[in-house]
Enzyme design. Structure first.
Site, PDB file in Angstrom:
ATOM      1  N   SER A 125       0.861  -1.154  -0.233  1.00 55.85           N
ATOM      2  CA  SER A 125      -0.343   0.143  -0.152  1.00 55.85           C
ATOM      3  C   SER A 125       0.972   1.185  -0.102  1.00 55.85           C
ATOM      4  O   SER A 125       2.121   1.209   0.107  1.00 55.85           O
ATOM      5  CB  SER A 125      -0.831  -0.064   1.212  1.00 55.85           C
ATOM      6  OG  SER A 125       0.035   0.272   2.360  1.00 55.85           O
ATOM      7  N   LYS A 126       0.194   2.347  -0.068  1.00 55.06           N
ATOM      8  CA  LYS A 126       0.989   3.503   0.172  1.00 55.06           C
ATOM      9  C   LYS A 126       2.122   3.651   1.209  1.00 55.06           C
ATOM     10  O   LYS A 126       2.835   4.478   0.950  1.00 55.06           O
ATOM     11  CB  LYS A 126      -0.071   4.658  -0.008  1.00 55.06           C
ATOM     12  CG  LYS A 126      -0.696   5.012  -1.028  1.00 55.06           C
ATOM     13  CD  LYS A 126      -1.193   6.445  -1.118  1.00 55.06           C
ATOM     14  CE  LYS A 126      -2.079   6.519  -2.562  1.00 55.06           C
ATOM     15  NZ  LYS A 126      -3.542   6.694  -2.207  1.00 55.06           N
ATOM     16  N   ARG A 127       1.916   3.073   2.437  1.00 57.40           N
ATOM     17  CA  ARG A 127       2.574   2.983   3.290  1.00 57.40           C
ATOM     18  C   ARG A 127       4.220   2.629   2.973  1.00 57.40           C
ATOM     19  O   ARG A 127       4.960   2.923   3.484  1.00 57.40           O
ATOM     20  CB  ARG A 127       2.187   2.081   4.476  1.00 57.40           C
ATOM     21  CG  ARG A 127       1.151   2.648   5.141  1.00 57.40           C
ATOM     22  CD  ARG A 127       0.678   1.690   6.328  1.00 57.40           C
ATOM     23  NE  ARG A 127       0.312   0.694   5.853  1.00 57.40           N
ATOM     24  CZ  ARG A 127       1.120  -0.593   6.147  1.00 57.40           C
ATOM     25  NH1 ARG A 127       2.103  -0.511   6.731  1.00 57.40           N
ATOM     26  NH2 ARG A 127       0.641  -1.755   5.681  1.00 57.40           N
ATOM     27  N   HIS A 128       4.069   1.738   2.047  1.00 57.46           N
ATOM     28  CA  HIS A 128       5.430   1.001   1.328  1.00 57.46           C
ATOM     29  C   HIS A 128       5.982   2.060   0.472  1.00 57.46           C
ATOM     30  O   HIS A 128       6.944   1.690  -0.201  1.00 57.46           O
ATOM     31  CB  HIS A 128       5.105  -0.093   0.833  1.00 57.46           C
ATOM     32  CG  HIS A 128       4.513  -1.103   1.783  1.00 57.46           C
ATOM     33  ND1 HIS A 128       3.376  -1.544   1.725  1.00 57.46           N
ATOM     34  CD2 HIS A 128       5.284  -1.882   2.637  1.00 57.46           C
ATOM     35  CE1 HIS A 128       3.168  -2.424   2.712  1.00 57.46           C
ATOM     36  NE2 HIS A 128       4.409  -2.834   3.270  1.00 57.46           N
ATOM     37  N   GLY A 129       5.317   3.245   0.116  1.00 60.88           N
ATOM     38  CA  GLY A 129       5.994   3.953  -0.921  1.00 60.88           C
ATOM     39  C   GLY A 129       4.912   4.158  -2.068  1.00 60.88           C
ATOM     40  O   GLY A 129       3.744   3.621  -1.968  1.00 60.88           O
TER      41      GLY A 129
END
Ligand code: GLU
Length: 476
Positions: free
Chosen positions: A237-241
């Site tokens: 997800s966006k948390r990973h970039g």
């Protein structure tokens, strides 16, 4: 055998995620392999979160990925997508909801006018009076006792106890269908034979199966693909970039590089890792897709991409590069095609993305490159640099042979003058003509730049040097 028909059904609530692109790719591959049809359906019934901008962006990203669809409303040109919002307005979902109510498999729920969450009653009769008075009314599917089973191509037979599933809303109070309901109506009406989608939908599937069964419709073949994970093994997800296709396109990943890498995330084509997905359509076999979560590794994606950049013809790479420059709105080099081809050929050896190519090739394309700090302090301002540059100017202004062999001979003769070590002489020349200490091979670099650029740049480096020295010694 009847025609194989698959679809990709994104909700336009964000950009196309690489996981979505992989799902689309697997559906598309199978449709193409089987000479079937691939359909794009926009699931835009969440009016709050869906936008036309996202829809357009998803379609643009799919096109860029080379994933084309075969049917849709005729909008003059390539097919438009099917949109659930339009199908809602056409009354398609209401029609089957009515049918389910008549069969006793769905019912209306009427809510309090003030406390809109408070249920007043349920009924099989259309509560016209309440609707007219402005009450919220929904339609829910009635879950019967028993078990619901289905066969998943990857996971085998799956069984759910219906007691764990509550009645669920099919039509919301705004008249729009919910996902679990609309997906069944559309997959049936669009004669979808295979549904390949993310594992996150496994728990939705029994609800969908119940609707198929209630309407006595044939159930498609399901395959739920493990989600793509981040390094911490939680869903990517966006948390990973950044995870959108747009992002990878904008940093200069090629469509073929991304498709190759996404295909590798789950599908083992054999030993080979680098391949043109479009050339492997016939080999695509959904049953060989891995049932384990796969980790998305941006470094590996770049590596795969770099392989493609070096495998394709220079002509093709230059075309892609130019297209990418337009797409990203970067300044386009104003150089002749032959020159650009040589630059791309030399520079692609050292880079893995078009963005890196742009940066690496910058001094070949533009005159406003800067002298790197390290070059200036370690080489350009050294006492020997003036002599090296002056001698280089003399040599290169007279040089006739600008082949790689010719520039090599000239460089070696300059090193032999003994002004400084060979390395220092070479690095001084390299830095002077490109501003950098890391470039393609020096002789090749000079050969590509040619006489005019080389001479002008040596001159410029000399001027820069003397200005710098003057600055440094004049009182502040
Ligand atoms: N709109 C759903 C999603 O984006 C589609 C799921 C499906 O393929 O059934 O997840």
């Amino acid at each position: 055998m009847s025609e194989v028909r698959l679809r990709f059904a994104p909700s336009p609530t964000g950009y196309l995620h690489v996981g979505g692109a992989r799902t689309a790719l697997f559906n598309w591959l199978y449709a193409r392999k089987m000479d079937g049809k691939f359909i794009l359906r926009i699931e835009d019934t969440d009016l709050q979160r869906s936008t036309r901008e996202y829809e357009q962006a998803i379609m643009e990203a799919l096109r860029w990925c080379g994933i084309d669809w075969d049917e849709g409303p005729d909008v003059g040109g390539p097919y438009g997508p099917y949109r659930q919002s339009e199908r809602t307005r056409a009354g398609i979902y209401a029609e089957y909801a009515k049918k389910l109510i008549e069969m006793g498999r769905a019912y209306y729920t009427v809510y309090d006018k003030v406390d809109r969450k408070k249920e007043l009653f349920r009924t099989f009769e259309y509560p016209k009076q309440y609707v007219d008075e402005g009450h919220d009314v929904t339609i829910s599917f009635k879950v019967l006792e028993g078990k619901t089973k289905f066969y998943d191509l990857l996971k085998g037979e799956l069984e759910f106890d219906n007691s764990t599933i509550e009645d669920f809303v099919m039509i919301k109070s705004d008249g729009f269908p919910t996902y679990n309901y609309a997906v069944v109506i559309d997959d049936h009406l669009m004669r979808i034979t295979h549904v390949f989608r993310g594992e996150d939908h496994v728990s939705n599937t029994p609800k969908q199966i119940m609707i198929y069964k209630a309407l006595d419709w044939e159930i498609p073949q399901f395959m739920h693909i493990p989600l793509i994970l981040g390094f911490d093994r939680t869903p990517l997800s966006k948390r990973h970039g950044a995870t959108s296709v747009e992002h990878f396109r904008s940093i200069g990943i090629l469509s073929r590089g991304l498709m190759n890498y996404l295909a590798l995330l789950g599908w083992s084509v054999g030993e080979e890792e680098i391949f043109d997905v479009r050339a492997r359509i016939k080999q695509f076999d959904p049953s060989t897709i891995s049932n384990k979560g796969v980790v998305f590794d941006p470094a590996k994606l770049e590596w795969v991409n770099g392989k493609h950049m070096r495998m394709m013809s220079v002509e093709e790479l230059l075309n892609e590069f130019e297209e990418w420059i337009r797409f990203t709105g970067r300044r386009a080099p104003q150089v002749e095609r032959d020159y650009a081809l040589k630059v791309v050929q030399a520079c692609r050896e050292k880079v893995n993305t078009l963005g890196q190519l742009y940066d690496f090739a910058y001094p070949f394309f533009f005159e406003d490159y800067e002298f790197e700090e390290q070059f200036v302090t370690e080489y350009l301002l050294s006492p020997y640099a003036e002599s090296v540059l002056k001698k280089s100017l003399e040599t290169f202004s007279q040089l006739e042979d600008w082949t790689v062999a010719g520039t090599e001979k000239a460089c070696r003769s300059l090193a032999e003058l003994g002004i400084a070590s060979k390395n220092k002489v070479f690095q001084t020349i390299r830095g002077a003509v490109t501003g950098r200490l890391v470039t393609p091979g020096l002789f090749e670099t000079l050969s590509i730049l040619g006489k005019k650029r080389t001479v002008e740049r040596l001159q410029r480096a000399l001027e820069y040097r003397s200005k710098k020295i003057h600055q440094d010694i004049s009182p502040a």
